[in-house]
Write a protein that holds these residues in place. Structure first.
Motif, PDB file in Angstrom:
ATOM      1  N   GLY A 172      24.790 113.059  55.383  1.00 47.95           N
ATOM      2  CA  GLY A 172      25.380 111.731  55.248  1.00 47.95           C
ATOM      3  C   GLY A 172      26.760 111.767  54.601  1.00 47.95           C
ATOM      4  N   TRP A 173      27.407 110.623  54.612  1.00 49.01           N
ATOM      5  CA  TRP A 173      28.754 110.501  54.066  1.00 49.01           C
ATOM      6  C   TRP A 173      28.814 110.817  52.584  1.00 49.01           C
ATOM      7  N   GLU A 174      27.830 110.364  51.810  1.00 48.98           N
ATOM      8  CA  GLU A 174      27.845 110.616  50.371  1.00 48.98           C
ATOM      9  C   GLU A 174      27.867 112.114  50.086  1.00 48.98           C
ATOM     10  N   GLU A 175      27.033 112.858  50.795  1.00 50.49           N
ATOM     11  CA  GLU A 175      26.990 114.308  50.586  1.00 50.49           C
ATOM     12  C   GLU A 175      28.284 114.962  51.055  1.00 50.49           C
ATOM     13  N   LYS A 176      28.836 114.502  52.175  1.00 49.47           N
ATOM     14  CA  LYS A 176      30.122 115.040  52.650  1.00 49.47           C
ATOM     15  C   LYS A 176      31.214 114.833  51.613  1.00 49.47           C
ATOM     16  N   PHE A 177      31.288 113.623  51.049  1.00 52.77           N
ATOM     17  CA  PHE A 177      32.308 113.347  50.041  1.00 52.77           C
ATOM     18  C   PHE A 177      32.104 114.203  48.804  1.00 52.77           C
ATOM     19  N   ALA A 178      30.848 114.377  48.380  1.00 50.83           N
ATOM     20  CA  ALA A 178      30.569 115.214  47.211  1.00 50.83           C
ATOM     21  C   ALA A 178      31.013 116.654  47.460  1.00 50.83           C
ATOM     22  N   LEU A 179      30.768 117.163  48.655  1.00 49.55           N
ATOM     23  CA  LEU A 179      31.195 118.523  48.998  1.00 49.55           C
ATOM     24  C   LEU A 179      32.718 118.632  49.013  1.00 49.55           C
ATOM     25  N   GLU A 180      33.393 117.616  49.530  1.00 52.37           N
ATOM     26  CA  GLU A 180      34.852 117.646  49.565  1.00 52.37           C
ATOM     27  C   GLU A 180      35.447 117.559  48.161  1.00 52.37           C
ATOM     28  N   VAL A 181      34.835 116.761  47.296  1.00 49.16           N
ATOM     29  CA  VAL A 181      35.297 116.683  45.905  1.00 49.16           C
ATOM     30  C   VAL A 181      35.111 118.036  45.236  1.00 49.16           C
ATOM     31  N   TRP A 182      33.973 118.685  45.476  1.00 46.38           N
ATOM     32  CA  TRP A 182      33.749 120.016  44.923  1.00 46.38           C
ATOM     33  C   TRP A 182      34.854 120.960  45.386  1.00 46.38           C
ATOM     34  N   ASN A 183      35.220 120.888  46.651  1.00 44.75           N
ATOM     35  CA  ASN A 183      36.253 121.767  47.197  1.00 44.75           C
ATOM     36  C   ASN A 183      37.599 121.516  46.516  1.00 44.75           C
ATOM     37  N   VAL A 184      37.935 120.268  46.296  1.00 45.13           N
ATOM     38  CA  VAL A 184      39.203 119.945  45.634  1.00 45.13           C
ATOM     39  C   VAL A 184      39.210 120.515  44.213  1.00 45.13           C
ATOM     40  N   GLU A 185      38.095 120.398  43.525  1.00 44.09           N
ATOM     41  CA  GLU A 185      38.021 120.853  42.136  1.00 44.09           C
ATOM     42  C   GLU A 185      37.874 122.368  42.001  1.00 44.09           C
ATOM     43  N   ASN A 186      37.340 123.026  43.004  1.00 42.34           N
ATOM     44  CA  ASN A 186      37.042 124.460  42.909  1.00 42.34           C
ATOM     45  C   ASN A 186      37.669 125.299  44.012  1.00 42.34           C
ATOM     46  N   GLY A 187      38.536 124.710  44.797  1.00 43.50           N
ATOM     47  CA  GLY A 187      39.100 125.397  45.954  1.00 43.50           C
ATOM     48  C   GLY A 187      39.924 126.615  45.587  1.00 43.50           C
ATOM     49  N   SER A 188      39.945 127.567  46.502  1.00 41.82           N
ATOM     50  CA  SER A 188      40.722 128.792  46.342  1.00 41.82           C
ATOM     51  C   SER A 188      41.006 129.341  47.734  1.00 41.82           C
ATOM     52  N   LEU A 189      41.788 130.373  47.787  1.00 41.75           N
ATOM     53  CA  LEU A 189      42.042 131.025  49.071  1.00 41.75           C
ATOM     54  C   LEU A 189      40.734 131.545  49.666  1.00 41.75           C
ATOM     55  N   ARG A 190      39.888 132.096  48.824  1.00 43.00           N
ATOM     56  CA  ARG A 190      38.596 132.599  49.298  1.00 43.00           C
ATOM     57  C   ARG A 190      37.753 131.472  49.902  1.00 43.00           C
ATOM     58  N   THR A 191      37.725 130.318  49.221  1.00 43.92           N
ATOM     59  CA  THR A 191      36.986 129.159  49.741  1.00 43.92           C
ATOM     60  C   THR A 191      37.581 128.699  51.061  1.00 43.92           C
ATOM     61  N   ASP A 192      38.913 128.636  51.129  1.00 39.86           N
ATOM     62  CA  ASP A 192      39.574 128.221  52.364  1.00 39.86           C
ATOM     63  C   ASP A 192      39.244 129.152  53.528  1.00 39.86           C
ATOM     64  N   LEU A 193      39.218 130.439  53.271  1.00 36.96           N
ATOM     65  CA  LEU A 193      38.847 131.389  54.315  1.00 36.96           C
ATOM     66  C   LEU A 193      37.389 131.211  54.720  1.00 36.96           C
ATOM     67  N   GLY A 194      36.526 130.933  53.746  1.00 43.91           N
ATOM     68  CA  GLY A 194      35.123 130.655  54.055  1.00 43.91           C
ATOM     69  C   GLY A 194      34.975 129.420  54.926  1.00 43.91           C
ATOM     70  N   ILE A 195      35.778 128.393  54.635  1.00 44.05           N
ATOM     71  CA  ILE A 195      35.755 127.178  55.445  1.00 44.05           C
ATOM     72  C   ILE A 195      36.214 127.490  56.870  1.00 44.05           C
ATOM     73  N   LEU A 196      37.287 128.237  56.994  1.00 49.72           N
ATOM     74  CA  LEU A 196      37.815 128.577  58.316  1.00 49.72           C
ATOM     75  C   LEU A 196      36.791 129.353  59.141  1.00 49.72           C
ATOM     76  N   PHE A 197      36.240 130.415  58.564  1.00 53.15           N
ATOM     77  CA  PHE A 197      35.270 131.225  59.303  1.00 53.15           C
ATOM     78  C   PHE A 197      33.946 130.493  59.502  1.00 53.15           C
ATOM     79  N   GLY A 198      33.538 129.684  58.538  1.00 53.66           N
ATOM     80  CA  GLY A 198      32.328 128.882  58.693  1.00 53.66           C
ATOM     81  C   GLY A 198      32.460 127.859  59.806  1.00 53.66           C
ATOM     82  N   THR A 199      33.634 127.253  59.902  1.00 54.28           N
ATOM     83  CA  THR A 199      33.882 126.293  60.974  1.00 54.28           C
ATOM     84  C   THR A 199      33.823 126.978  62.333  1.00 54.28           C
TER      85      THR A 199
END
Length: 72
Positions: A18-45
């Motif tokens: 749902g939207w609430e969980e999506k927003f919570a995940l995106e907030v987590w990404n903003v607060e904890n994002g890194s190059l490693r996380t970005d690469l994980g997002i790219l390959f996960g997608t």
């Protein structure tokens, strides 16, 4: 943080969550994002697209329409 073509919420459920969980995940990404996380997002997608996972939510071809927060 600038938005990207995909996000942490898409990798962790796309239309299956749902939207609430999506927003919570995106907030987590903003607060904890890194190059490693970005690469994980790219390959996960890419894995989701190639594996056709998370495309349809339960009883819906796509996700529910966003109508604001539930507590508003």
């Amino acid at each position: 943080m600038r938005p990207g073509p995909t996000g942490w919420g898409q990798v962790h459920g796309l239309n299956e969550i749902g939207w609430e969980e999506k927003f919570a995940l995106e907030v987590w990404n903003v607060e904890n994002g890194s190059l490693r996380t970005d690469l994980g997002i790219l390959f996960g997608t890419m894995a989701h697209v190639l594996g056709q996972r998370g495309i349809a939510g339960e009883w819906h071809a796509t996700t529910h329409e966003f109508r604001g927060r539930a507590d508003e």
